[in-house]
Design a protein around this motif. Structure first.
Motif, PDB file in Angstrom:
ATOM      1  N   SER A 130      11.456  -8.544   5.542  1.00  0.00           N
ATOM      2  CA  SER A 130      11.313  -9.106   4.185  1.00  0.00           C
ATOM      3  C   SER A 130      10.871  -8.028   3.203  1.00  0.00           C
ATOM      4  CB  SER A 130      10.310 -10.260   4.199  1.00  0.00           C
ATOM      5  OG  SER A 130      10.710 -11.264   5.099  1.00  0.00           O
ATOM      6  N   LEU A 131      11.547  -6.908   3.241  1.00  0.00           N
ATOM      7  CA  LEU A 131      11.149  -5.778   2.411  1.00  0.00           C
ATOM      8  C   LEU A 131      11.319  -6.081   0.929  1.00  0.00           C
ATOM      9  CD1 LEU A 131      12.519  -2.984   4.695  1.00  0.00           C
ATOM     10  CD2 LEU A 131      10.191  -3.071   3.808  1.00  0.00           C
ATOM     11  N   LYS A 132      10.396  -5.520   0.148  1.00  0.00           N
ATOM     12  CA  LYS A 132      10.373  -5.715  -1.295  1.00  0.00           C
ATOM     13  C   LYS A 132      10.506  -4.361  -1.994  1.00  0.00           C
ATOM     14  CE  LYS A 132       7.008  -9.467  -0.708  1.00  0.00           C
ATOM     15  NZ  LYS A 132       5.657  -9.976  -1.084  1.00  0.00           N
ATOM     16  N   PRO A 133      10.959  -4.346  -3.229  1.00  0.00           N
ATOM     17  CA  PRO A 133      11.052  -3.068  -3.943  1.00  0.00           C
ATOM     18  C   PRO A 133       9.714  -2.320  -3.976  1.00  0.00           C
ATOM     19  CG  PRO A 133      12.280  -4.743  -5.116  1.00  0.00           C
ATOM     20  CD  PRO A 133      11.565  -5.448  -3.992  1.00  0.00           C
ATOM     21  N   GLU A 134       8.622  -3.035  -4.028  1.00  0.00           N
ATOM     22  CA  GLU A 134       7.303  -2.379  -4.060  1.00  0.00           C
ATOM     23  C   GLU A 134       6.917  -1.730  -2.731  1.00  0.00           C
ATOM     24  OE1 GLU A 134       8.026  -5.510  -5.030  1.00  0.00           O
ATOM     25  OE2 GLU A 134       6.376  -6.897  -4.529  1.00  0.00           O
ATOM     26  N   ASP A 135       7.714  -1.942  -1.689  1.00  0.00           N
ATOM     27  CA  ASP A 135       7.493  -1.237  -0.425  1.00  0.00           C
ATOM     28  C   ASP A 135       8.102   0.165  -0.447  1.00  0.00           C
ATOM     29  OD1 ASP A 135       8.118  -4.351   1.216  1.00  0.00           O
ATOM     30  OD2 ASP A 135       6.161  -3.391   0.927  1.00  0.00           O
ATOM     31  N   THR A 136       8.836   0.479  -1.482  1.00  0.00           N
ATOM     32  CA  THR A 136       9.448   1.795  -1.606  1.00  0.00           C
ATOM     33  C   THR A 136       8.372   2.878  -1.643  1.00  0.00           C
ATOM     34  OG1 THR A 136      11.397   0.965  -2.759  1.00  0.00           O
ATOM     35  CG2 THR A 136      10.845   3.293  -3.082  1.00  0.00           C
ATOM     36  N   ALA A 137       8.480   3.830  -0.726  1.00  0.00           N
ATOM     37  CA  ALA A 137       7.486   4.893  -0.622  1.00  0.00           C
ATOM     38  C   ALA A 137       7.908   5.863   0.483  1.00  0.00           C
ATOM     39  CB  ALA A 137       6.109   4.312  -0.276  1.00  0.00           C
ATOM     40  N   VAL A 195      -6.306   5.998  17.893  1.00  0.00           N
ATOM     41  CA  VAL A 195      -5.680   5.160  16.884  1.00  0.00           C
ATOM     42  C   VAL A 195      -4.414   5.854  16.380  1.00  0.00           C
ATOM     43  CG1 VAL A 195      -7.063   6.081  14.980  1.00  0.00           C
ATOM     44  CG2 VAL A 195      -6.003   3.852  14.739  1.00  0.00           C
ATOM     45  N   MET A 196      -3.389   5.059  16.168  1.00  0.00           N
ATOM     46  CA  MET A 196      -2.149   5.545  15.564  1.00  0.00           C
ATOM     47  C   MET A 196      -1.754   4.568  14.463  1.00  0.00           C
ATOM     48  SD  MET A 196       0.029   6.784  18.922  1.00  0.00           S
ATOM     49  CE  MET A 196       1.116   7.887  17.986  1.00  0.00           C
ATOM     50  N   GLY A 197      -1.034   5.064  13.494  1.00  0.00           N
ATOM     51  CA  GLY A 197      -0.682   4.140  12.431  1.00  0.00           C
ATOM     52  C   GLY A 197       0.264   4.711  11.410  1.00  0.00           C
ATOM     53  N   TRP A 198       0.422   3.954  10.344  1.00  0.00           N
ATOM     54  CA  TRP A 198       1.334   4.297   9.260  1.00  0.00           C
ATOM     55  C   TRP A 198       0.618   4.174   7.927  1.00  0.00           C
ATOM     56  CZ3 TRP A 198       6.134   6.172  10.247  1.00  0.00           C
ATOM     57  CH2 TRP A 198       6.618   5.992  11.541  1.00  0.00           C
ATOM     58  N   TYR A 199       0.870   5.148   7.085  1.00  0.00           N
ATOM     59  CA  TYR A 199       0.409   5.151   5.715  1.00  0.00           C
ATOM     60  C   TYR A 199       1.635   5.356   4.823  1.00  0.00           C
ATOM     61  CZ  TYR A 199      -4.361   5.698   7.465  1.00  0.00           C
ATOM     62  OH  TYR A 199      -5.559   5.498   8.104  1.00  0.00           O
ATOM     63  N   ARG A 200       1.485   5.062   3.547  1.00  0.00           N
ATOM     64  CA  ARG A 200       2.595   5.293   2.634  1.00  0.00           C
ATOM     65  C   ARG A 200       2.087   5.782   1.293  1.00  0.00           C
ATOM     66  NH1 ARG A 200       4.521  -1.027   1.645  1.00  0.00           N
ATOM     67  NH2 ARG A 200       2.733  -1.679   0.364  1.00  0.00           N
ATOM     68  N   GLN A 201       2.988   6.471   0.596  1.00  0.00           N
ATOM     69  CA  GLN A 201       2.659   6.971  -0.731  1.00  0.00           C
ATOM     70  C   GLN A 201       3.859   6.797  -1.638  1.00  0.00           C
ATOM     71  OE1 GLN A 201       1.178  11.014  -0.834  1.00  0.00           O
ATOM     72  NE2 GLN A 201       0.275  10.696  -2.850  1.00  0.00           N
ATOM     73  N   ALA A 202       3.665   5.996  -2.673  1.00  0.00           N
ATOM     74  CA  ALA A 202       4.702   5.785  -3.681  1.00  0.00           C
ATOM     75  C   ALA A 202       4.494   6.792  -4.812  1.00  0.00           C
ATOM     76  CB  ALA A 202       4.618   4.362  -4.214  1.00  0.00           C
ATOM     77  N   PRO A 203       5.546   7.061  -5.581  1.00  0.00           N
ATOM     78  CA  PRO A 203       5.415   7.995  -6.704  1.00  0.00           C
ATOM     79  C   PRO A 203       4.277   7.606  -7.629  1.00  0.00           C
ATOM     80  CG  PRO A 203       7.706   7.466  -6.330  1.00  0.00           C
ATOM     81  CD  PRO A 203       6.920   6.552  -5.445  1.00  0.00           C
ATOM     82  N   THR A 204       3.481   8.552  -7.993  1.00  0.00           N
ATOM     83  CA  THR A 204       2.335   8.425  -8.910  1.00  0.00           C
ATOM     84  C   THR A 204       1.174   7.641  -8.312  1.00  0.00           C
ATOM     85  OG1 THR A 204       2.948   6.379 -10.081  1.00  0.00           O
ATOM     86  CG2 THR A 204       3.942   8.447 -10.857  1.00  0.00           C
TER      87      THR A 204
END
Length: 121
Positions: free
Chosen positions: A86-93, A35-44
């Motif tokens: 269709s990126l959104k500000p909440e995708d920031t990470a 398996v390969m993939g993507w994770y993200r972490q936004a501030p806090t």
């Protein structure tokens, strides 16, 4: 030794698109990542799953990115990509590439160094 190298992050306006890529290299051995993939972490916030894909092509997405993001992989090259539309500000990470293999019967997980994605006008 396995290394994951990400590329493609940056600054984009809301509604825009970015494509992230990750290449897995293994010195001295042939590695197959089930398996390969993507994770993200936004501030806090805690790190969260964005999308994963198995060797057979089965995918899983976070509800927040379904219908906007698409994950793909090249098994022969051990690469995985994430097309983000269709990126959104909440995708920031910070987005992290992840790969998992079975090594001598034990699951082993690897992480990239992370690439920043900022969605802002």
């Amino acid at each position: 030794q396995v290394q994951l190298v990400e590329s493609g992050g940056g600054l984009v306006q809301p509604g825009g698109s970015l494509r992230l890529s990750c290449a897995a290299t293994a010195s001295g051995s042939i590695v197959s990542f089930y398996v390969m993939g993507w994770y993200r972490q936004a501030p806090t916030k805690s790190r969260e799953l964005v999308a994963i894909i198995t060797t057979g092509g089965t995918t899983e997405y976070a509800d927040s990115v379904k219908d906007r993001f698409a994950i793909s992989r090249d098994n022969a090259k051990n690469t995985v990509s994430l097309q983000m539309n269709s990126l959104k500000p909440e995708d920031t990470a910070v987005y992290y590439c992840n790969a998992e293999e079975i090594h001598i019967g034990v699951p082993v997980e690897y992480w990239g160094q992370g690439t920043q994605v900022t969605v802002s006008s």
